[in-house]
Motif scaffolding. Structure first.
Motif, mmCIF file in Angstrom:
data_model
loop_
_atom_site.group_PDB
_atom_site.id
_atom_site.type_symbol
_atom_site.label_atom_id
_atom_site.label_comp_id
_atom_site.label_asym_id
_atom_site.label_seq_id
_atom_site.Cartn_x
_atom_site.Cartn_y
_atom_site.Cartn_z
ATOM 1 N N ASN A 95 24.031 58.315 62.200
ATOM 2 C CA ASN A 95 25.451 58.073 62.449
ATOM 3 C C ASN A 95 25.774 56.583 62.353
ATOM 4 O OD1 ASN A 95 28.071 58.922 63.132
ATOM 5 N ND2 ASN A 95 27.744 58.350 65.265
ATOM 6 N N GLU A 96 24.863 55.735 62.857
ATOM 7 C CA GLU A 96 25.057 54.287 62.751
ATOM 8 C C GLU A 96 24.992 53.846 61.295
ATOM 9 O OE1 GLU A 96 25.839 50.450 63.817
ATOM 10 O OE2 GLU A 96 25.962 52.275 65.042
ATOM 11 N N MET A 97 24.132 54.503 60.518
ATOM 12 C CA MET A 97 24.060 54.200 59.093
ATOM 13 C C MET A 97 25.377 54.510 58.408
ATOM 14 S SD MET A 97 22.060 52.994 56.820
ATOM 15 C CE MET A 97 21.843 52.924 55.044
ATOM 16 N N SER A 98 25.999 55.585 58.794
ATOM 17 C CA SER A 98 27.298 55.938 58.229
ATOM 18 C C SER A 98 28.352 54.880 58.574
ATOM 19 C CB SER A 98 27.735 57.313 58.744
ATOM 20 O OG SER A 98 29.032 57.623 58.297
ATOM 21 N N ILE A 99 28.364 54.483 59.835
ATOM 22 C CA ILE A 99 29.335 53.462 60.252
ATOM 23 C C ILE A 99 29.030 52.116 59.583
ATOM 24 C CG2 ILE A 99 30.245 52.207 62.236
ATOM 25 C CD1 ILE A 99 29.623 54.656 63.946
ATOM 26 N N ALA A 100 27.718 51.786 59.473
ATOM 27 C CA ALA A 100 27.330 50.504 58.887
ATOM 28 C C ALA A 100 27.685 50.428 57.409
ATOM 29 C CB ALA A 100 25.833 50.273 59.089
ATOM 30 N N THR A 101 27.465 51.492 56.677
ATOM 31 C CA THR A 101 27.811 51.479 55.253
ATOM 32 C C THR A 101 29.318 51.372 55.052
ATOM 33 O OG1 THR A 101 27.715 53.905 55.337
ATOM 34 C CG2 THR A 101 25.773 52.738 54.502
ATOM 35 N N SER A 122 31.008 48.208 53.072
ATOM 36 C CA SER A 122 31.944 48.350 51.960
ATOM 37 C C SER A 122 33.189 47.495 52.182
ATOM 38 C CB SER A 122 32.319 49.825 51.790
ATOM 39 O OG SER A 122 33.280 49.980 50.766
ATOM 40 N N LYS A 123 33.700 47.475 53.391
ATOM 41 C CA LYS A 123 34.879 46.659 53.692
ATOM 42 C C LYS A 123 34.578 45.167 53.533
ATOM 43 C CE LYS A 123 37.005 49.963 56.899
ATOM 44 N NZ LYS A 123 37.462 50.189 58.294
ATOM 45 N N GLN A 124 33.387 44.738 53.994
ATOM 46 C CA GLN A 124 33.036 43.324 53.883
ATOM 47 C C GLN A 124 32.856 42.894 52.432
ATOM 48 O OE1 GLN A 124 33.944 42.179 57.140
ATOM 49 N NE2 GLN A 124 32.553 40.683 56.286
ATOM 50 N N LEU A 125 32.315 43.777 51.596
ATOM 51 C CA LEU A 125 32.175 43.435 50.179
ATOM 52 C C LEU A 125 33.531 43.266 49.516
ATOM 53 C CD1 LEU A 125 29.244 45.816 49.151
ATOM 54 C CD2 LEU A 125 29.142 43.352 49.586
ATOM 55 N N LEU A 126 34.486 44.077 49.877
ATOM 56 C CA LEU A 126 35.839 43.943 49.325
ATOM 57 C C LEU A 126 36.536 42.687 49.843
ATOM 58 C CD1 LEU A 126 37.073 47.648 49.518
ATOM 59 C CD2 LEU A 126 36.343 46.393 47.478
ATOM 60 N N ALA A 127 36.149 42.208 51.038
ATOM 61 C CA ALA A 127 36.793 41.022 51.620
ATOM 62 C C ALA A 127 36.293 39.721 51.019
ATOM 63 C CB ALA A 127 36.564 41.004 53.139
ATOM 64 N N TYR A 128 35.260 39.749 50.171
ATOM 65 C CA TYR A 128 34.737 38.510 49.574
ATOM 66 C C TYR A 128 35.796 37.812 48.722
ATOM 67 C CZ TYR A 128 31.711 35.420 46.864
ATOM 68 O OH TYR A 128 31.143 34.324 46.270
ATOM 69 N N GLU A 129 36.608 38.594 48.032
ATOM 70 C CA GLU A 129 37.625 38.018 47.152
ATOM 71 C C GLU A 129 38.664 37.221 47.932
ATOM 72 O OE1 GLU A 129 40.748 39.541 43.671
ATOM 73 O OE2 GLU A 129 39.719 40.970 44.982
ATOM 74 N N SER A 180 33.725 40.768 40.776
ATOM 75 C CA SER A 180 33.779 42.105 40.171
ATOM 76 C C SER A 180 32.513 42.900 40.493
ATOM 77 C CB SER A 180 33.950 41.972 38.656
ATOM 78 O OG SER A 180 32.860 41.265 38.082
ATOM 79 N N THR A 181 31.366 42.241 40.502
ATOM 80 C CA THR A 181 30.118 42.939 40.831
ATOM 81 C C THR A 181 30.130 43.428 42.270
ATOM 82 O OG1 THR A 181 28.944 41.536 39.245
ATOM 83 C CG2 THR A 181 27.620 42.745 40.859
ATOM 84 N N LEU A 182 30.597 42.598 43.179
ATOM 85 C CA LEU A 182 30.654 43.007 44.581
ATOM 86 C C LEU A 182 31.650 44.143 44.791
ATOM 87 C CD1 LEU A 182 30.460 39.587 46.457
ATOM 88 C CD2 LEU A 182 28.664 41.280 46.140
ATOM 89 N N GLN A 183 32.745 44.139 44.049
ATOM 90 C CA GLN A 183 33.691 45.246 44.148
ATOM 91 C C GLN A 183 33.061 46.554 43.662
ATOM 92 O OE1 GLN A 183 37.121 43.927 41.986
ATOM 93 N NE2 GLN A 183 37.922 42.693 43.694
ATOM 94 N N ARG A 184 32.272 46.464 42.606
ATOM 95 C CA ARG A 184 31.577 47.672 42.124
ATOM 96 C C ARG A 184 30.575 48.148 43.173
ATOM 97 N NH1 ARG A 184 29.982 49.828 37.123
ATOM 98 N NH2 ARG A 184 29.143 51.903 37.576
ATOM 99 N N PHE A 185 29.843 47.224 43.766
ATOM 100 C CA PHE A 185 28.914 47.594 44.826
ATOM 101 C C PHE A 185 29.645 48.191 46.025
ATOM 102 C CE2 PHE A 185 25.464 44.871 43.022
ATOM 103 C CZ PHE A 185 24.477 45.844 43.046
ATOM 104 N N ALA A 186 30.845 47.701 46.301
ATOM 105 C CA ALA A 186 31.622 48.244 47.418
ATOM 106 C C ALA A 186 31.952 49.715 47.177
ATOM 107 C CB ALA A 186 32.898 47.435 47.611
ATOM 108 N N ARG A 187 32.284 50.045 45.925
ATOM 109 C CA ARG A 187 32.557 51.453 45.618
ATOM 110 C C ARG A 187 31.294 52.303 45.751
ATOM 111 N NH1 ARG A 187 35.693 48.876 41.556
ATOM 112 N NH2 ARG A 187 34.050 49.226 40.007
ATOM 113 N N VAL A 188 30.158 51.750 45.311
ATOM 114 C CA VAL A 188 28.896 52.480 45.432
ATOM 115 C C VAL A 188 28.554 52.710 46.903
ATOM 116 C CG1 VAL A 188 26.415 52.345 44.998
ATOM 117 C CG2 VAL A 188 28.032 51.642 43.222
ATOM 118 N N VAL A 189 28.698 51.662 47.703
ATOM 119 C CA VAL A 189 28.393 51.787 49.131
ATOM 120 C C VAL A 189 29.345 52.760 49.803
ATOM 121 C CG1 VAL A 189 28.299 50.516 51.318
ATOM 122 C CG2 VAL A 189 27.351 49.505 49.249
ATOM 123 N N ASN A 190 30.602 52.778 49.346
ATOM 124 C CA ASN A 190 31.564 53.722 49.917
ATOM 125 C C ASN A 190 31.157 55.162 49.619
ATOM 126 O OD1 ASN A 190 33.881 54.522 51.268
ATOM 127 N ND2 ASN A 190 35.150 54.422 49.430
#
Length: 665
Positions: free
Chosen positions: A52-58, A62-69, A84-94
């Motif tokens: 459950n913590e893994m779910s919350i952490a991921t 994802s939110k933190q990766l989107l906040a880099y911009e 752009s790479t971090l945004q793609r990773f954010a979608r993968v993590v989501n």
């Protein structure tokens, strides 16, 4: 599977010691199962909590990766490729977050819930039935004890019937509770096997489904993306390795440098000479601050020049602050009692001045030259470096006598030298008129004289120095060719001022005040470059016939100028304490051509007042030949009570009122 041990229900009513002994074995087994089940449930709950913590952490990742911009970095914005790479990773993590959320739900439903149900339903039921069985057994023992105490001789049918009925009821309840208890213990031997396997089966199936969904979701989509990211990471790592190696080599080179770089004041032969052509300078200096009426303190701060201003920035401050505007300011070396390498910067008005201390001789000279270059506003020109080199070379040549070969070589092409300089100056459109006309007004290569007079012996030894200043030198023993006291009796003007001689230089013309301004600049620059501190103080006596300079200690006249030979005089445009005049004197070495010498002084009085007194003296000198013109001139000025000297003090309102009443009467 091996057979399961069980209790015989037929023996429940008899409640024999053998049955009780076997029952205790089943109870011990149930207690062990309960303890193990609690520990297993804690481990399963920990797995569920981690999932459950893994779910919350991921989700948070994802939110933190989107906040880099949106981050406002202090150095620069993030690279577009990285964003752009971090945004793609954010979608993968989501997407991974959705899988982890589903897995956490399956773990809760298929592992945690059955285990909790087994503990609450089966183990708790066995524990409750045990309590009921013990209670019924105790009631049966109490009823049997009461029944056994019935009297033998006097039987009471009523009491006997009640005791018998009570024993029967207690035995029946004990029988029922024991049957239920035995059944529950027997069933527990089967359920404990299922209870251990079913939750683990659900957990394993959930993990398998998680990995299957992950493979279906990412196997084909992310191969190319992950390959490109890996290539980019390897490229950046290669650049980092190269930069790390370069920094390591640079660090080794710096550590192997000469130990003299750590010495504050390195005046060895290998040290670099000071660069006198700088237009910008930065470094730590000590500034003198007043802490009281007399006491002072020094503070080490970081100073730098920017846009014609001297800025200061304390250590740890975000930005620097303005200390002084360097345009048209004056800088000169000063001699502090407790400090070395000190110099003073004075504003054009003379009201603001600061004293700074450099770390060593090289820094000291470079700061003075840099501030002097900035004060001339050279940094505003199209080619400031070339102008700084030419002007500083002119200042150095002014205090460095040329050799005989140089003079002879330059005498063959004076016109070409002047024309070359004129062309060079005309190319710099942003320089002031004073800079453009500096060298034509002052003879190039002429040394600057820092003494007010030169002895005949010095003149004979060095002809170049003898031309530095030419005027009638007074007798060093105080004797004069004529009686000064007697001649001063008939003078109409006699004013005394305190002045300090800064320097003089031979001039080309006396037709413009720019000559005096340029001489002031060259004299101050030469004193700063060559660290000339000494200034001789004189009493400047202005009469209607001459200018005399008297030693205030011995009252001996050191030099004098005929007032008719003083052709030009002016003060500095901004600093009225600087005054200069041009004196004309005959020179036998130049075929009776007149030599012009421009002398610069510093005074405690107003330079404009001194110039007005000199102007008045020249007018009186010219009018003395015509009695009528002299009478008209004397009526326009105020004299002392004996009619001899000019009154310079300000009259009070009372005196002016008395004079006006006398005039009306």
């Amino acid at each position: 599977m091996p057979p399961v041990d069980k209790l015989l229900l037929e023996e429940a009513l008899q409640d024999s010691p053998q049955t009780r002994s076997l029952l205790s074995v089943f109870e011990e087994d149930a207690g062990t199962l309960t303890e193990y089940t609690n520990q297993l449930l804690q481990a399963m709950q920990r797995v569920y909590g981690a999932q459950n913590e893994m779910s919350i952490a991921t989700q948070q990742l994802s939110k933190q990766l989107l906040a880099y911009e949106k981050q406002d970095f202090a150095l620069s914005k993030g690279d577009d490729e990285v964003i752009s790479t971090l945004q793609r990773f954010a979608r993968v993590v989501n997407e991974l977050n959705s899988l982890h959320t589903e897995l956490a739900k399956q773990v809760a439903d298929t592992m945690i819930f059955p285990m909790i149900q087994f503990r609450e339903r089966d183990l708790t039921e066995v524990s409750t039935l045990k309590d009921l069985f013990l209670l019924a057994s105790n009631e049966h023992d109490a009823a049997m004890a009461k029944y056994s105490k019935l009297p033998k001789r006097r039987e009471n049918e009523k009491l006997k019937a009640e005791a018998v009925s009570e024993v029967a009821n207690a035995r029946k309840r004990q029988h029922q509770s024991s049957l239920q208890y035995f059944c529950a213990l027997n069933a527990l031997q089967y359920r404990k096997r299922v209870a251990m396997l079913d939750p683990l089966l659900g957990f394993t199936q959930g993990q398998i489904n998680f990995f299957k969904m992950g493979v279906e979701m990412f196997s084909k989509k992310l191969e190319e993306f992950l390959s490109s990211v890996a290539t980019m990471v390897q490229s950046i790592q290669g650049q980092l390795d190269t930069e790390a190696e370069n920094m390591r080599l640079a660090q080794q080179d710096l550590m192997l440098a000469n130990e003299s770089i750590y010495i504050p004041d390195n005046n060895t032969a290998t040290s670099k000479p000071a660069n006198r052509n700088l237009l910008q300078k930065a470094g730590y200096l000590n500034i003198r601050n007043k802490t009281g009426l007399v006491s002072t303190s020094w503070e080490r701060l970081y100073f730098f020049t920017q846009g014609g201003n001297l800025m200061c920035q304390p250590r740890g401050a975000v930005a620097g602050g303005l200390i002084l505007d360097l345009d048209n300011c004056s800088v000169m070396a000063v001699d502090c009692e407790d400090r070395r390498y000190c110099f003073q910067i004075t504003s054009p008005s003379g009201k603001t001045s600061i004293i700074l201390q450099a770390e060593g001789k090289q820094e000291y000279e470079e700061w003075i030259c840099t501030i002097n270059n900035i004060s001339r506003q050279i940094y505003l020109t199209d080619n400031p470096e070339a102008i700084a080199i030419r002007l500083n070379q002119t200042a150095v040549d002014a205090v460095t006598p040329m050799s005989t070969f140089q003079k002879k070589h330059e005498s063959f092409r004076p016109e070409r030298a002047v024309n070359d300089y004129t062309e060079a100056v005309s190319s710099e459109k942003c320089l002031t008129n004073a800079l453009e006309s500096a060298d034509p007004l002052v003879i190039p290569g002429t040394p600057i004289q820092f003494d007010l007079f030169t002895t005949r012996e010095d003149c004979d030894q060095d002809k170049s120095v003898s031309r530095s200043i030419s005027f009638r030198r007074a007798n060093p023993f105080g004797e004069s060719d004529h009686d000064e006291a007697g001649t001063s009796e008939g003078l109409l003007l006699h004013q005394v001022f305190t002045v300090r001689f800064l320097g003089s230089i031979e001039a080309r013309t006396d037709q413009s005040d720019e000559l005096i301004y340029e001489t002031m600049r060259q004299v101050l620059a030469a004193r700063a470059i060559h660290n000339v501190f000494r200034m001789v103080e004189f009493q400047m006596v202005v009469t209607s016939r001459e200018l005399r300079f008297i030693d205030p200690q011995t009252q001996i006249t050191k030099a004098s100028f005929a007032l008719g030979d003083v052709t030009l005089y002016a003060t500095h445009q901004d600093n009225k304490r600087l005054i200069g005049f041009v004196a004309r004197a005959p020179d036998s070495d130049t075929e009776n051509k007149s030599l012009l010498n421009c002398c610069i002084f510093e005074t405690n009085d107003d330079g404009v007042k001194i110039c007005s007194i000199i102007d008045l003296g020249k007018k009186i000198n010219q009018a003395e030949r015509d009695p009528e013109a002299l009478a008209v001139l004397m009526k326009s000025i105020k004299l002392s009570a004996d009619g001899k000297f000019l009154l310079l003090r300000q009259q009070t309102d009372k005196e002016e009122a008395e004079e006006s009443l006398e005039s009306e009467a």
